[in-house]
Design a protein around this motif. Structure first.
Motif, short mmCIF file in Angstrom:
data_model
loop_
_atom_site.label_atom_id
_atom_site.label_comp_id
_atom_site.label_asym_id
_atom_site.label_seq_id
_atom_site.Cartn_x
_atom_site.Cartn_y
_atom_site.Cartn_z
N TRP A 133 0.85 -1.19 0.00
CA TRP A 133 0.00 0.00 0.00
C TRP A 133 0.88 1.24 0.00
CZ3 TRP A 133 -4.40 -1.57 -1.47
CH2 TRP A 133 -4.94 -2.79 -1.01
N SER A 134 0.43 2.28 -0.70
CA SER A 134 1.30 3.42 -1.00
C SER A 134 1.20 4.61 -0.04
CB SER A 134 0.98 3.93 -2.41
OG SER A 134 -0.33 4.50 -2.43
N LEU A 135 0.20 4.63 0.86
CA LEU A 135 -0.11 5.79 1.69
C LEU A 135 -0.54 6.98 0.83
CD1 LEU A 135 2.69 5.65 4.42
CD2 LEU A 135 0.31 4.92 4.61
N ARG A 136 -1.01 6.68 -0.38
CA ARG A 136 -1.49 7.71 -1.30
C ARG A 136 -2.93 7.41 -1.67
NH1 ARG A 136 0.86 8.81 -7.37
NH2 ARG A 136 -0.72 7.27 -7.88
N ALA A 137 -3.78 8.44 -1.67
CA ALA A 137 -5.19 8.26 -2.01
C ALA A 137 -5.55 9.16 -3.19
CB ALA A 137 -6.07 8.59 -0.81
N ARG A 194 -0.63 2.66 -8.65
CA ARG A 194 -1.88 2.35 -9.32
C ARG A 194 -3.06 2.51 -8.38
NH1 ARG A 194 -0.75 -3.17 -12.87
NH2 ARG A 194 0.88 -2.29 -14.24
N VAL A 195 -4.17 3.02 -8.93
CA VAL A 195 -5.41 3.07 -8.17
C VAL A 195 -5.85 1.63 -7.93
CG1 VAL A 195 -7.82 3.80 -8.19
CG2 VAL A 195 -6.05 5.28 -9.17
N VAL A 255 -16.05 2.93 1.34
CA VAL A 255 -14.60 3.09 1.49
C VAL A 255 -13.87 2.22 0.48
CG1 VAL A 255 -12.66 2.65 3.02
CG2 VAL A 255 -14.71 3.73 3.92
N ARG A 256 -12.81 2.78 -0.08
CA ARG A 256 -12.03 2.07 -1.10
C ARG A 256 -10.57 1.98 -0.66
NH1 ARG A 256 -12.42 3.26 -7.58
NH2 ARG A 256 -10.65 1.98 -8.26
N SER A 257 -9.91 0.90 -1.03
CA SER A 257 -8.50 0.73 -0.67
C SER A 257 -7.64 1.79 -1.33
CB SER A 257 -8.02 -0.66 -1.08
OG SER A 257 -8.71 -1.67 -0.39
N MET A 258 -6.59 2.21 -0.62
CA MET A 258 -5.68 3.23 -1.13
C MET A 258 -4.91 2.74 -2.35
SD MET A 258 -2.52 3.16 1.63
CE MET A 258 -3.45 2.79 3.12
N ASP A 259 -4.20 3.64 -2.99
CA ASP A 259 -3.39 3.29 -4.16
C ASP A 259 -2.33 2.25 -3.77
OD1 ASP A 259 -4.89 5.33 -5.19
OD2 ASP A 259 -3.21 6.68 -5.56
N VAL A 260 -1.91 1.50 -4.76
CA VAL A 260 -0.90 0.45 -4.57
C VAL A 260 0.41 0.86 -5.22
CG1 VAL A 260 -0.32 -1.96 -5.03
CG2 VAL A 260 -2.69 -1.32 -4.54
N TRP A 261 1.51 0.59 -4.55
CA TRP A 261 2.84 0.83 -5.10
C TRP A 261 3.43 -0.51 -5.52
CZ3 TRP A 261 7.86 -0.14 -2.54
CH2 TRP A 261 8.96 0.38 -3.25
N ILE A 262 3.85 -0.60 -6.77
CA ILE A 262 4.47 -1.81 -7.30
C ILE A 262 5.89 -1.47 -7.73
CG2 ILE A 262 4.11 -3.81 -8.80
CD1 ILE A 262 1.38 -2.60 -9.54
N ALA A 263 6.84 -2.30 -7.37
CA ALA A 263 8.23 -2.01 -7.71
C ALA A 263 8.99 -3.29 -8.03
CB ALA A 263 8.92 -1.27 -6.56
N LYS A 264 10.04 -3.11 -8.81
CA LYS A 264 10.94 -4.22 -9.11
C LYS A 264 12.37 -3.73 -8.95
CE LYS A 264 11.93 -7.75 -12.62
NZ LYS A 264 11.52 -8.28 -13.96
N PHE A 265 13.13 -4.42 -8.13
CA PHE A 265 14.53 -4.09 -7.89
C PHE A 265 15.41 -5.15 -8.56
CE2 PHE A 265 12.13 -2.17 -4.49
CZ PHE A 265 12.74 -0.95 -4.27
N GLN A 266 16.50 -4.70 -9.17
CA GLN A 266 17.41 -5.61 -9.84
C GLN A 266 18.81 -5.49 -9.22
OE1 GLN A 266 15.91 -7.80 -11.64
NE2 GLN A 266 15.89 -7.19 -13.78
N ALA A 267 19.54 -6.57 -9.31
CA ALA A 267 20.91 -6.58 -8.78
C ALA A 267 21.79 -5.63 -9.59
CB ALA A 267 21.47 -7.99 -8.83
N VAL A 268 22.67 -4.96 -8.91
CA VAL A 268 23.61 -4.04 -9.56
C VAL A 268 24.67 -4.87 -10.27
CG1 VAL A 268 25.30 -2.22 -9.22
CG2 VAL A 268 23.23 -2.30 -7.80
N GLU A 269 24.85 -4.63 -11.55
CA GLU A 269 25.85 -5.39 -12.33
C GLU A 269 27.25 -4.84 -12.08
OE1 GLU A 269 25.19 -8.06 -13.85
OE2 GLU A 269 22.99 -7.97 -13.73
#
Length: 269
Positions: A133-137, A194-195, A255-269
């Motif tokens: 959850w993003s803490l963003r509405a 994303r909403v 009431v609706r759920s807050m925005d969602v944060w999606i992320a992808k982290f990659q190893a440093v080459e």
């Protein structure tokens, strides 16, 4: 289910992948991951929660149901603390293509648990996939969810013993990114806000449960020695949640759920 499908699509989980899902819970995301990896892939799903935790179905009941289903042979469930699970793996074990943290970070007992977990996973994968959850509405209907999350995090911080609620450690996307990148091994590859899908009921459950227990919690705080000033602040936070609900059509049911944060982290080459 659409929400989980969106997450897996964003992360780019490919057929034949080996995936470690941390904090799998009842397996909502596990099923989608198992479908994405295909017949030649596999998902190891780890959760430290008690087998009888959860409602209307417990972790044990849900996981048993999934295991007996058509995708069950692609999944191995483990009831263990994630760092203990990783430390138990032989060094000869094949590394994971992806490690997934899907809506589980707020269950952690303390902020430091994320740092410890990231350090433990760095040697086992080159891709860390996160959804929280993003803490963003973006919509007014989501404001009560944000306020409730912050209220519950504040209440949890006052506990002397570990709580058992769904929200124990609230970390923002910026905090999660900072912790993850502090490893100097992983770097943010992609992120998106994303909403939330309308079918997600997390906000309704958290908000309604929180407001229903207002008087009981405030009474316990007062009896527990919380100062008058702190008690007034907590009461005001409850009132803020209630006020935010009051301006929504349908009240709690709107009431609706807050925005969602999606992320992808990659190893440093």
């Amino acid at each position: 289910m659409d929400h989980r499908l969106d997450l897996v699509s964003f992360w780019g989980i490919t057929p034949g992948s080996r995936v470690l899902e941390i904090g799998c819970g009842q397996g909502d995301c596990t099923i989608v991951l198992a479908d994405a990896v295909g017949e030649s892939g596999h998902v190891d799903a780890v959760d430290p929660g008690a087998p009888d935790y959860g409602a209307p179905y417990t972790l044990s009941q849900s996981q048993s149901y999934i295991t007996s289903g058509p995708l069950g042979h692609r999944i191995s469930f483990y009831n263990a603390h994630p760092t203990d699970y990783l430390s138990s793996l032989p060094q000869s074990t094949q590394k994971y293509d992806y490690v997934v943290l899907s809506h589980c970070i707020w269950y952690f007992s303390s902020p430091s648990q994320l740092s410890t977990l990231v350090s433990a996973t760095c040697s086992w994968t080159k891709s860390l996939c996160v959804a929280e959850w993003s803490l963003r509405a973006s919509k007014p209907q989501s404001h009560p969810h944000v306020l409730t999350a912050l209220l519950l995090a504040s209440l949890e911080a006052k506990r002397k013993e570990e709580g058992h609620g769904n929200i124990r450690t609230v970390l923002s996307p910026a905090q999660i990114r900072s912790v993850t990148e502090s490893s100097s091994v992983l770097r943010l590859y992609a992120q998106e806000f994303r909403v939330s899908n309308e079918g997600l009921l997390d906000a309704y459950w958290e908000v309604s449960h929180t407001l229903r227990n207002r008087e009981k919690v405030l009474k316990a705080l007062g009896e527990g020695g919380v100062s008058e000033k702190e008690l007034a602040a907590m009461a005001a936070m409850y009132d803020a949640v209630n006020a935010a609900v009051g301006i929504i059509d349908g009240g709690e049911s709107g009431v609706r759920s807050m925005d969602v944060w999606i992320a992808k982290f990659q190893a440093v080459e």
